[in-house]
Structures are given as structure tokens and as C-alpha cells.
Design a protein around this motif. Sequence first.
Motif, PDB file in Angstrom:
ATOM      1  N   UNK A   1       4.070   3.591   1.718  1.00  0.00           N
ATOM      2  CA  UNK A   1       3.668   3.919   3.301  1.00  0.00           C
ATOM      3  C   UNK A   1       2.073   4.419   2.968  1.00  0.00           C
ATOM      4  N   UNK A   2       1.743   4.785   2.114  1.00  0.00           N
ATOM      5  CA  UNK A   2       0.104   5.246   1.752  1.00  0.00           C
ATOM      6  C   UNK A   2      -0.485   3.976   1.940  1.00  0.00           C
ATOM      7  N   UNK A   3       0.011   3.001   0.869  1.00  0.00           N
ATOM      8  CA  UNK A   3      -0.943   1.634   0.734  1.00  0.00           C
ATOM      9  C   UNK A   3      -0.915   0.929   2.175  1.00  0.00           C
ATOM     10  N   UNK A   4       0.328   0.931   2.770  1.00  0.00           N
ATOM     11  CA  UNK A   4       0.541   0.007   4.176  1.00  0.00           C
ATOM     12  C   UNK A   4      -0.350   0.835   4.931  1.00  0.00           C
ATOM     13  N   UNK A   5      -0.461   2.111   5.190  1.00  0.00           N
ATOM     14  CA  UNK A   5      -1.319   2.709   6.325  1.00  0.00           C
ATOM     15  C   UNK A   5      -2.657   2.672   5.780  1.00  0.00           C
ATOM     16  N   UNK A   6      -3.162   2.324   4.658  1.00  0.00           N
ATOM     17  CA  UNK A   6      -4.441   2.335   4.417  1.00  0.00           C
ATOM     18  C   UNK A   6      -4.869   0.691   4.849  1.00  0.00           C
ATOM     19  N   UNK A   7      -3.925  -0.203   4.667  1.00  0.00           N
ATOM     20  CA  UNK A   7      -4.432  -1.473   4.977  1.00  0.00           C
ATOM     21  C   UNK A   7      -4.463  -1.679   6.602  1.00  0.00           C
ATOM     22  N   UNK A   8      -3.511  -0.676   7.315  1.00  0.00           N
ATOM     23  CA  UNK A   8      -3.561  -0.714   8.644  1.00  0.00           C
ATOM     24  C   UNK A   8      -4.864  -0.094   9.245  1.00  0.00           C
ATOM     25  N   UNK A   9      -5.249   0.931   8.447  1.00  0.00           N
ATOM     26  CA  UNK A   9      -6.607   1.591   9.062  1.00  0.00           C
ATOM     27  C   UNK A   9      -7.913   0.938   9.087  1.00  0.00           C
ATOM     28  N   UNK A  10      -7.789  -0.492   8.577  1.00  0.00           N
ATOM     29  CA  UNK A  10      -8.860  -1.328   8.408  1.00  0.00           C
ATOM     30  C   UNK A  10      -8.543  -2.611   9.674  1.00  0.00           C
ATOM     31  N   UNK A  11      -7.561  -2.325  10.528  1.00  0.00           N
ATOM     32  CA  UNK A  11      -7.347  -2.903  11.673  1.00  0.00           C
ATOM     33  C   UNK A  11      -6.311  -4.113  11.457  1.00  0.00           C
ATOM     34  N   UNK A  12      -5.851  -4.287  10.199  1.00  0.00           N
ATOM     35  CA  UNK A  12      -4.948  -5.408  10.035  1.00  0.00           C
ATOM     36  C   UNK A  12      -3.660  -4.990  10.631  1.00  0.00           C
ATOM     37  N   UNK A  13      -3.120  -5.839  11.343  1.00  0.00           N
ATOM     38  CA  UNK A  13      -1.908  -5.599  12.188  1.00  0.00           C
ATOM     39  C   UNK A  13      -0.688  -6.599  11.890  1.00  0.00           C
ATOM     40  N   UNK A  14      -1.010  -7.754  11.232  1.00  0.00           N
ATOM     41  CA  UNK A  14      -0.418  -8.799  10.931  1.00  0.00           C
ATOM     42  C   UNK A  14       0.838  -8.528   9.707  1.00  0.00           C
ATOM     43  N   UNK A  15       2.195  -8.401   9.995  1.00  0.00           N
ATOM     44  CA  UNK A  15       3.099  -7.763   9.017  1.00  0.00           C
ATOM     45  C   UNK A  15       3.161  -8.786   7.952  1.00  0.00           C
ATOM     46  N   UNK A  16       2.918 -10.283   8.142  1.00  0.00           N
ATOM     47  CA  UNK A  16       2.676 -11.163   6.708  1.00  0.00           C
ATOM     48  C   UNK A  16       1.460 -10.701   5.911  1.00  0.00           C
ATOM     49  N   UNK A  17       0.322 -10.361   6.715  1.00  0.00           N
ATOM     50  CA  UNK A  17      -0.995 -10.240   6.174  1.00  0.00           C
ATOM     51  C   UNK A  17      -0.858  -8.592   5.218  1.00  0.00           C
ATOM     52  N   UNK A  18      -0.145  -7.648   6.001  1.00  0.00           N
ATOM     53  CA  UNK A  18       0.165  -6.344   5.272  1.00  0.00           C
ATOM     54  C   UNK A  18       0.909  -6.496   4.091  1.00  0.00           C
ATOM     55  N   UNK A  19       2.105  -7.197   4.177  1.00  0.00           N
ATOM     56  CA  UNK A  19       2.861  -7.577   2.839  1.00  0.00           C
ATOM     57  C   UNK A  19       1.762  -8.302   1.896  1.00  0.00           C
TER      58      UNK A  19
END
Length: 437
Positions: A206-224
Motif C-alpha cells: 500500500x505504501x508503494x501504491x500510495x507513493x504512485x498516487x501521490x504523483x497524480x496517477x489514477x489509472x489502475x493499469x498504470x498503478x499496477x
Amino acid sequence: MKVLKGRDILALGFMTFALFVGAGNIIFPPIVGLQAGPHVWMAALGFLVTAVGLPVITVIALAKVGGAMDALSSPIGRVAGGILAAVCYLAVGPLFATPRTATVSFEVGLAPLTGDSPMALFLYSLAYFAVVFWVSLYPGRLLDTVGRFLAPLKIFALAVLGIAAFALPAGDVGIAEPAYAAAPFSQGFINGYLTMDTLGALVFGIVIVNAIRSRGVESPALITRYAIIAGLIAGVGLALVYISLFRLGSGSHAVAAGASNGAAVLHAYVQHTFGSLGSGFLAVLISLACLVTAVGLTCACAEYFSQVLPLSYKALVLILALFSLLVSNLGLTKLIMFSIPVLTAIYPPCIVLVALSFCKDFWQSQSRIVAPVMLVAAVFGVIDAIKGAGFADSMPHTLANLPLSDQGLAWLVPSLMMLVVAFVVDRALGKPSEALA
């Protein structure tokens, strides 16, 4: 659509790598290298399977479900999944792993310089958790504080040590211990398993995913995609660190013969190679390694419990830091004594959960497969834990001598048998809608 730049992806990979590499990861390989002797690379292969392969696979499994452990554990139901998640977060958080980062970094890095007194440990842990508290307050900045600042420092220190291990060996390779001479791959596999990095991966997802989201990335495919890339970068980094530390240990027979743990091997090598600067260098290396891991664990635990308890994230960061400070002052020996049986019991069902998540398309119903196999793994994991806690003599002979029990893998054969039974039942019942019809 917001995407990450190349430098952000690299920083994310560095952050993920830095979250994983704590003092335990630095201490285990040198003693394996020393004791494996000429069989060091076969032992290293076994170690890499469990200390690198499993954590990376866990990060990928979590990335596919959005990073949250409760999404991964949904096949076993909300209550059981919540209990499993809470136990994992507490075990690798404030109860054991987070306090241990402070005690290990103190005893390995600073105790030789300051003395191993309770007051010295208290003052060190007070300063240590003050930094952990401050950095953890701002999880949205984790990619900057860890990925861009702390992680590069940590990587630099590890690189210096790794290059020195190959360029400046302390001596020739020694004779292998009997266990490594007989089964080097198995021994390496077991030691890698005991690093418990798979549990850490379940928490860090969850820390890794939240770090990605903190940069404005919302696409689930891109987050994965970004989380998988980060996991692979971290895996490569871990493998390079481990390989260099195996080499360090295997070439330290002349200066560390008879050492009982990796800390002693590291001390001997660093003192021999770097002279009077050795202890200071090791103190900085271990403290950096542990600090980054402690920050990651605190952020992950606060993030999780803020969703299930009526407490804010910042309040939980303060509570976790204070509680970890208190527990760390019990000392490393007591912490390890308490933690090993608990972690040994938790690990098997978590491995089963991650492994079966990749096979969900083979089942008619995930719950029919995952729940019973995890239950069997948990039961036999507890048996392993009881035996590991020193109560083997009070157990029935059959339970104390299960297949692979000497390797701490008594859960493996029963879990595979339960998987076969569950698969047959699942096929017989068909899809849940068909069964209801």
C-alpha cells in the motif's frame, strides 16, 4: 492521463528497494557466505529464491489488486482477512519489526562505539524514532524523502561495501560447515525464508501504491505497471546486495573464523578493510538501512489502522512511534526471542495467500480453495512455531517430526495435500451460481 516520468519511476524503484533492506537483510548473507565456504553460490541461489523471489512476487500480487492487503485476502472473508491483516501489520510493525530496526542498528552500529548500556539505547532510540515520526508524518512526500534522498545514500553505502567485498577480500574461502557441505541450496533457502521479507512486502504494497498516487496517477493499469516495475528494480537491487555480502562473508574466513552471526562477520571485515573508519562506516550504513525500513513500516501501519480505527493518520504515527520506542528498549535478544515463533506461525498462510492469488483463474470459487489451504498452512505454521519456541519435547512425536519440519517447512506438504482435495471438491461443485441452481 497522468503518467510518471523516467526519473520518478527510478525513484520509486529506489524507494521500494530501500524499504526492504533493513539490518536483517545485511546481517544474514555474510554468515551464510562464511559458513557455506566453497558452496557459497549454491547456498546463495537458495537464499535468493526466498529472500528476493517471494517478496517481488508479493509486490506484484498486491499491485494487481490495488496495493491493499484486504483486497488480496478477500477470498477468506472480511473478518478472517481483517484478522490476518491486523496480525501481519502488528507483527511487522510496532510489536516486532519496527522496534527491532532501532535495536539492531544500535547494537550493530553504535554499541561498539558508545557501550551497550540501557541509557545509551534509550537516547539512541529516542532520537531514532523522532526522525521516524517526522518523516512518516508526510506519506505523500515519501517518494521525495526516501526515493530521492535517503535511498540514494543507503545505496551508495551498500555499493561501497559491495565493491570492497569483491575488490578487497579479507582472505581465502574457508571450509564449509557440515550442514552447508551436505545441502547448501536447502540451507540457503531456509535462511532466506527467515528474513521474513514476504511479510514486509504485504505491508509495503500500500505504501508503494500510495507513493504512485501521490504523483497524480489514477489509472489502475498504470498503478499496477509502475508497482511491478518498482518491485523488479527492488529485486535486482536486493540480489546485487546479497551477492556482494555473500562474497564478503566467503572471503572473511581469515578475520572472522568462528563468528556466530553476520554482525560479527561484518564488524571483522569492515574493521580489517577500512581500519579506524570501519566502525563509523558500519554505524552509518546500518542506521540508514534500518531508518528507511522503520519509516516504511510506520507509514504502512498508520495508513491501514486509520481505515479501521477512529483515529487519524497523524495520531497513529505518534502512537506507533512511541510504542515502538518503548518496545525497542527491551533489547534485541528479547525481541528476537518473542518475534521468531509469532512470525513463523504467520508466514505460511501468507505465502499460500500470495501464491494462490496468481492461480485464481483455475478455480471455480476462490474461497473454496484459498480458505481451507490457508487454514491448514496456519495450523501447521503454529506447530512449527511451537517447536521453534523450544517446546518440541512436549509435543507428540508425530507432530514434532513432520516432513520438512527441521527446515521450518512442516506446513508445506499438508498444504499441498489440502490444495489437491480442495481442487477436487471445487471441480465437483462447479461455479457457485451453478451450485445454487
